[in-house]
Motif scaffolding. Structure first.
Motif, PDB file in Angstrom:
ATOM      1  N   SER A 258      -0.395 -11.704   9.189  1.00  0.00           N
ATOM      2  CA  SER A 258      -1.381 -11.562   8.120  1.00  0.00           C
ATOM      3  C   SER A 258      -2.705 -12.147   8.590  1.00  0.00           C
ATOM      4  O   SER A 258      -2.736 -13.011   9.481  1.00  0.00           O
ATOM      5  N   ALA A 336      -2.181  -7.009   5.888  1.00  0.00           N
ATOM      6  CA  ALA A 336      -2.233  -7.784   4.633  1.00  0.00           C
ATOM      7  C   ALA A 336      -1.721  -6.877   3.520  1.00  0.00           C
ATOM      8  O   ALA A 336      -2.422  -5.958   3.095  1.00  0.00           O
ATOM      9  N   LEU A 416      -0.131 -13.000  -1.441  1.00  0.00           N
ATOM     10  CA  LEU A 416      -0.974 -11.932  -1.981  1.00  0.00           C
ATOM     11  C   LEU A 416      -0.478 -11.396  -3.317  1.00  0.00           C
ATOM     12  O   LEU A 416      -1.133 -10.546  -3.921  1.00  0.00           O
TER      13      LEU A 416
END
Length: 1096
Positions: A258, A336, A416
């Motif tokens: 990420s 991501a 996230l």
């Protein structure tokens, strides 16, 4: 290049030369994320040159001398396979005396007269081009001299006393020593300063060749071959050096990061000499690739720090030395992504109770999400040994129960975001057959029924199937299948057998079977049934090449109609005296058209059949010989299976004489290596069922076909089958063996599959050897008992059940093919965590006193960890087996005895005792014990004993038996008072009054002074007062004879007097115990309460 593909096709079938495409090729695949490159692919055209012409002089040699026949084949690509044959294409026999060397030459340790021949022919087989080149025949003539001189051994090859050999790691090492001498020398091999490796050493060519597979650096050293006969010995030392092309220690793997994360790419390889490591980025040397500030190269490692999305690239690691190179691509993907769950929402899982349940939660995200499971809408997170959490998100419930059903929520979260998904689990009751079919014996033509009553989950739809002898029921209307039974009407002998009821649902299946035996019905005296008489007058008409008509006259049916005629034939040409089934026709038919085969001398006979049985065969018909023809069929069951690593054994089932269709039966055997565009190689062999193809590569696929032929021609073109040349032991061990300990008794082992080309055979699976090294709690070693688990197929993981908690284990993994096991992987050590202990080995309760008990115990047989403490729970039990309050005590783990004090006297206690580790409590052991009374069982009056007496009275008054006794006494008093009151009102007389009337004595009889009863009318036992110190029975109940009281006993200590009509004057006087009586006094009787207070 093919469209939409990376495959490059080079086609020289329509022209062009293969040499024009010779070279090194490399493929590059590129997109916006990076570029990956392939290994170098070297293309070289195959070559199979002809043998050079040469003049070969005859070899004349003296008997007993040595001889070498040189082959010297032409140099081809790849090198040819050499073998020696004669003019008849038969392999020349080899032995300890005569054998072929690794270079193809034929060596004679000493020649004999039978070696004289003119057709020693060396053949070179070029596999890739499927061609065989032949050297001109060599002539050998042996002349005899008497006597023959014996000779001590001399080495023919290798020459000299020493030589050297370089071999690559992982390959096969072949060392050869061939000696001359008479008698023929025997060869023996040793390794100087060491032992030949076990399981990898083989001797070939009559021990003249030493073969070591899967060589490693440890196999370097000096190997000595010794040739010995009765006259002496000779030896040669071969110095072996093992080099190694690069091989992976840690190959780079794809990396998903990420933004902002750190990571590393590791590329570690070994070899001899040490390989050089170089890096490329998107196919470009990293030194000239675009700079990336997050990337740092440190030898065999690339370190990434705080990566960004633009850091995505494909990196190549190249490890090379003079013997080869390795190339690996690794994709660094900076991604991501919030979590996503791929399993459908509200997916329904159904399982049977007491079976495993697997609930899926397939997920994706970057960074990798963490997975948690909850049960119910507001349930807590699931933990504990009753669940297994797999790395792919799956939740496993090893033993699902009814209360396991419900809604399960899977939650995936990373930095996230978070997402959740619900699945449903339903646990169904198992299907059961509650009434199974039973064994039945039934008479012929009767009716029989089998029951099959089932119990099943109401939400499942069961299907009931009946089988007879594990096959479908006959298509007969006599078989009636009901909801819960099977009924057979009009039973015949054919119905005899085993009937099975199978119940299937979508989740499980159960079955039950029963046997039906059919017996003969009682015979009817009026009619005799028997098998029919044989047919007669057989006649053949309309003879053609492939058919003939047969007719006959039926015999007597003996009261049972003929149902079938069976026609059999005899082949007098190939199998005289053996009869075969031809066909059968209905019992109403007496002629039949028969199909015939060529080249068969037929005779026919007919058998009649009725319900009773078969008749004797008829007399044979006349013979009829059909004409010859080409074979109609080819051999069946054609197979190609190698028996040795360098051969292919082609086998088939030969045609019978009946199938040959003519004389001169032979077979055309053809083969070619698959996927190499070879031409077919064919030989014609006699009427056999096997042919061996020598000099094949190890475990290569071959196309094989076998065609029959006779003197009239070939059979139709046969179909092709795929076979393989011989297998050899696997070369390498599985790598990257990892162990994941699931819980204290279960572990999961992973390994990387071995490359299929190193299996060198049919992959059968993998074997895991594991054994317990020691128990971590006892630190004592014991005899090592290795256990083996086999995992079929190309599996890369397996579960190891039944492990002992808190123990150290070792394991290794081996690949298995049809030849055997490959080498073992390095031993992997793993440890199981602590578990709950077993129950204490014993619990003894000794030394009971009035208020204490002594407990002794033994430590658990299987502590399964470090004991932290013992837990003791106990509670009293009263006479009605009711349990009192539970008391719990925690005891240090190093204790083995305990004295419990301040207990109630004469009270039964139940004890529960178990051990604990840090994981939890183990199974408990129970015991019961009783505290004792004092020595006399009753408290005697003593100084200072008043408080003890009061305490005991309170204890007794709370006992159930005492309360019951008091209620009984009160009820008895009430009944006596009611009786007395009724008698008085009626003017009835007491027995004393009746006695007085009988004796006509007006005087009242005086009472006895010693016991206060009325003279001779007193019952001494019934009116005897309770004496002090008397005991209740052992069961603490007052017997009837001890509780029947006289009126005096309940008169509160007053001697009663009677008036003139016999009534009791003091009945309602209300006198107290200490008031003087108005009549004669008797001894004082204690009240019931006082009497009971004297009990213990």
């Amino acid at each position: 290049m093919k469209p939409n593909s990376g495959t490059l096709v080079i086609n020289i079938m329509n022209g062009g030369k293969a040499e024009a495409y010779e070279g090194v090729y490399q493929c590059t695949a590129r997109n916006e994320r990076g570029a990956a490159i392939s290994n170098n692919i070297v293309i070289r055209p195959s070559r199979s040159p002809l043998w050079t012409k040469e003049r070969l002089e005859p070899n004349q040699v003296r008997e007993g001398d040595s001889l070498v026949l040189h082959c010297r084949p032409p140099v081809g690509l790849p090198p040819p396979i050499i073998f020696w044959m004669d003019n008849a294409f038969q392999r020349l026999p080899q032995s300890e005396r005569v054998s072929q060397g690794l270079n193809g030459d034929l060596y004679f340790s000493n020649v004999q007269p039978e070696d004289t021949r003119e057709d020693y022919i060396c053949y070179a087989r070029f596999n890739h081009t499927q061609t065989i080149q032949q050297k001109q025949p060599i002539s050998v003539k042996v002349f005899s001299t008497k006597p023959v001189t014996e000779r001590q051994p001399v080495l023919l090859t290798p020459t000299g006393s020493t030589s050297t050999k370089v071999e690559l790691r992982g390959s096969v090492l072949l060392l050869e020593c061939i000696a001359a001498g008479l008698p023929t020398p025997a060869i023996h091999w040793i390794k100087e300063g060491g032992e030949l490796p076990d399981n990898r050493t083989f001797f070939e060519n009559f021990k003249k060749t030493l073969k070591i597979i899967d060589v490693s650096e440890a196999d370097s050293g000096n190997y000595k071959c010794i040739a010995r006969n009765i006259l002496g010995s000779a030896h040669h030392v071969i110095s072996v050096t093992v080099k190694a092309a690069p091989y992976w220690i840690t190959a780079p793997r794809n990396l998903v990061l990420s933004p902002g994360e750190d990571g590393t790419l590791i590329c570690r390889a070994n070899g001899n000499p040490k390989p050089n490591i170089s890096w490329l980025a998107n196919g470009v040397p990293i030194a000239i690739a675009p700079e990336d500030p997050s990337r740092k190269v440190d030898g065999d490692t690339i370190i990434f720090s705080h990566v960004q999305e633009r850091s995505s690239a494909v990196y190549q690691c190249n490890a090379s030395n003079e013997y080869g190179y390795l190339l690996a691509n690794a994709f660094v993907n900076v991604l991501a992504e919030p979590p996503r769950i791929l399993t459908p929402a509200n997916k329904l899982y159904q399982v049977i109770a007491d079976s495993p349940a697997l609930l899926d939660c397939a997920y994706f995200g970057s960074p990798k999400p963490e997975i948690e499971w909850f049960k119910g809408v507001k349930g807590s997170i699931l933990r504990g040994n009753e669940y297994i959490f797999h790395d792919n998100g799956t939740l496993e419930i090893p033993v699902a129960q009814k209360d396991s059903a419900g809604t399960y929520t899977c939650v995936a979260r990373n930095e996230l975001g978070k997402i959740q998904n619900e699945v449903q689990l339903e646990v169904k009751d198992p299907t059961m057959i509650i009434k199974q079919p039973e064994y039945k014996v039934i008479q012929r033509y009767g009716q029989v029924s089998f029951e099959c009553i089932i119990k099943y989950d109401s939400t499942l739809l069961p299907t009931v199937i009946w089988l007879k002898d594990n096959d479908e029921l006959p298509d007969d209307e006599r078989f009636l299948v009901g909801k819960d039974n099977l009924t057979i009407m009009n039973v015949t002998d054919k119905d005899d057998g085993t009937y099975t009821c199978i119940v299937n649902t979508t989740l499980d299946s159960v079955s039950a079977s029963a046997v039906l035996t059919v017996v003969a019905a009682p015979p009817t005296p009026a009619i005799i049934y028997a098998r029919p008489n044989p047919p007669f007058d057989l006649e053949l008409t309309g003879q053609l090449e492939r058919s003939v008509e047969l007719s006959w006259v039926p015999g007597d049916d003996n009261n049972s109609p003929i149902t079938t005629f069976v026609i059999e034939y005899e082949d007098g040409l190939h199998e005289p005296g053996v009869w075969h089934y031809q066909t059968e026709v209905p019992g109403t038919q007496t002629t039949v058209q028969l199909k015939l085969s060529p080249y068969v001398n037929y005779s026919f006979r007919v058998i009649a059949v009725n319900e009773i049985g078969r008749s004797q065969p008829s007399e044979p018909s006349e013979q009829y010989l059909t004409k010859s023809a080409k074979p109609d069929e080819n051999p069946s069951n054609v197979q190609g299976i190698g028996s040795e690593p360098d051969n292919l054994v082609i086998t088939w089932e030969s045609l019978t004489g009946f199938q040959s269709n003519g004389p001169g039966l032979q077979y055309k055997v053809s083969w070619r290596q698959k996927d190499v565009d070879d031409e077919w190689t064919s030989v014609i062999v006699a009427n056999v069922s096997k042919y061996i193809v020598s000099g094949t590569p190890t475990f290569a696929p071959y196309e094989v076909k076998v065609q029959a032929l006779n003197d009239l021609g070939y059979a139709p073109e046969p179909s092709e089958v795929i076979g393989h040349s011989g297998e050899d032991l696997p070369m390498v061990a599985p790598g990257n063996v990892q162990v994941h300990v699931v819980n204290s008794t279960l572990a999961k082992v992973h390994w990387d599959p071995v490359p299929l080309k190193t299996v060198r055979g049919h992959l059968q699976g993998y074997k895991v050897y594991y054994w317990k090294v020691q128990s971590l709690s006892r630190r004592s070693r014991r005899h090592v008992e290795k256990k083996i688990l086999t995992f079929r197929g190309n599996k890369t993981f397996g579960m190891l059940p039944g492990l002992e908690p808190y123990s150290s284990y070792k394991l290794n993994v081996r690949v298995v093919n049809g030849k055997g096991e490959g080498p073992a992987s390095p031993d992997k050590v793993f440890k199981t965590p602590e578990g709950v202990p077993s129950s204490p080995s014993f619990l003894k309760i000794t030394n009971p006193t009035l208020d204490s008990l002594t407990l002794e115990w033994g430590s658990p047989t299987h502590p399964n960890g470090v004991l932290t403490s013992y837990i003791l729970k106990f509670q009293p039990i009263n006479n009605t087996h009711e349990l009192g309050p539970l008391v719990e005590i925690r005891i240090p783990a190093n204790e083995s005895t305990l004295i419990l004090k301040n207990l109630n006297y004469s009270t039964r206690y139940k004890f529960y005792f178990n051990a604990q580790t840090s994981v939890g409590s183990g199974s408990q052991i129970t015991e019961e014990a009783v505290t004792i009374m004092d020595e006399a069982g009753v408290l005697r009056p003593a100084v200072g004993a008043g408080k003890a007496m009061a305490s005991r009275q309170v204890d007794i008054a709370t006992q159930g038996w005492f309360i019951g006794l008091m209620c009984a006494v009160a009820l008895l008093i009430l009944i006596l008072l009611i009786v007395c009151f009724i008698r008085r009102n009626k003017g009835g007389k007491y027995p004393v009054k009746e006695k007085e009337d009988a004796h006509a004595d007006p005087e009242i009889q005086p009472m006895k002074e010693d016991d206060g009863t009325f003279g001779e009318y007193s019952d001494a036992e019934d009116h005897k007062p309770l004496k002090k110190g008397s005991r209740t029975p052992s069961d603490r109940t007052v017997k009837k004879e001890d509780s029947d009281d006289s009126l005096v006993d309940y008169g509160e200590g007053v001697n009663g007097q009677f008036n003139e009509d016999g009534s009791f004057i003091g009945q309602y006087s209300g006198k107290k115990e200490k008031e003087p009586a108005e009549g004669n006094e008797s001894s004082e009787a204690p009240s019931p309460v006082n009497a009971m207070n004297s009990f213990v």
